[in-house]
Scaffold this motif. Structure first.
Motif, mmCIF file in Angstrom:
data_model
loop_
_atom_site.group_PDB
_atom_site.id
_atom_site.type_symbol
_atom_site.label_atom_id
_atom_site.label_comp_id
_atom_site.label_asym_id
_atom_site.label_seq_id
_atom_site.Cartn_x
_atom_site.Cartn_y
_atom_site.Cartn_z
ATOM 1 N N ARG A 161 8.276 -8.757 7.126
ATOM 2 C CA ARG A 161 6.861 -8.582 6.764
ATOM 3 C C ARG A 161 6.038 -9.776 7.258
ATOM 4 N NH1 ARG A 161 6.742 -8.690 1.089
ATOM 5 N NH2 ARG A 161 4.538 -8.198 1.222
ATOM 6 N N LEU A 203 -1.650 -3.596 7.915
ATOM 7 C CA LEU A 203 -0.544 -4.347 7.327
ATOM 8 C C LEU A 203 -0.245 -3.894 5.906
ATOM 9 C CD1 LEU A 203 -1.340 -7.856 8.782
ATOM 10 C CD2 LEU A 203 0.681 -6.452 9.297
ATOM 11 N N ARG A 219 3.200 -9.654 10.362
ATOM 12 C CA ARG A 219 1.836 -10.178 10.198
ATOM 13 C C ARG A 219 1.464 -11.054 11.405
ATOM 14 N NH1 ARG A 219 -2.152 -10.584 6.778
ATOM 15 N NH2 ARG A 219 -1.134 -9.272 5.232
#
Length: 155
Positions: A91, A8, A95
């Motif tokens: 984003r 990530l 995740r």
């Protein structure tokens, strides 16, 4: 085995780099295509990247359909602040998708009609997502350099 936090972090670096690039260019230059046949604007390239992330990390890997119009991604124009907000939302979504991914399992909704070796596992699909982000970040950086040179009359 994928180290989720490291993965990530790599994706974040790419997405944040592209987000900051369009913010730095501003609305006019970010929505401009270089004077090269077939070139895309930075805005369009980043819009495409968001479509790539959603398609592969969610739709392909997890079977959670995220609508996408790939052709429209390359025609996208708009305010860079709106696109930056889209990047930040993506984003967060990425995740969550990565947290639900089983790297060794096959994708829930595999690509149809394609024999992509990397799509054999969900982990391979995630590596493909990062591969696309890193490639397109480079494209955006070259595109930025061309646009700035054009703006200075150096083209």
């Amino acid at each position: 085995m994928i180290d989720t936090e490291t993965y990530l972090r790599f994706c974040d670096e790419a997405l944040l780099g592209m987000r900051d690039l369009v913010l730095d260019l501003g609305d006019d230059l970010a929505n401009t295509r270089p004077d090269i046949p077939g070139a895309n604007s930075p805005f369009a390239i980043l819009t495409h990247c968001l479509g790539v992330v959603a398609r592969w990390a969610s739709t392909v890997n997890l079977g959670q359909i995220v609508p996408r119009d790939r052709e429209a991604e390359f025609l996208a124009v708009g305010a860079v602040t709106d696109l930056a907000a889209d990047v930040d939302r993506m984003r967060t979504s990425l995740r969550g998708w990565v947290a639900r991914t089983n790297p060794q399992a096959p994708p829930v909704n595999p690509t149809t009609g394609r024999q992509d070796w990397y799509a054999a596992t969900q982990g391979g699909v995630l590596f493909h997502v990062y591969e696309e982000l890193s490639q397109h970040r480079g494209h955006m950086e070259v595109t930025r350099d061309l646009l700035l040179a054009q703006a200075r009359g150096e083209s």
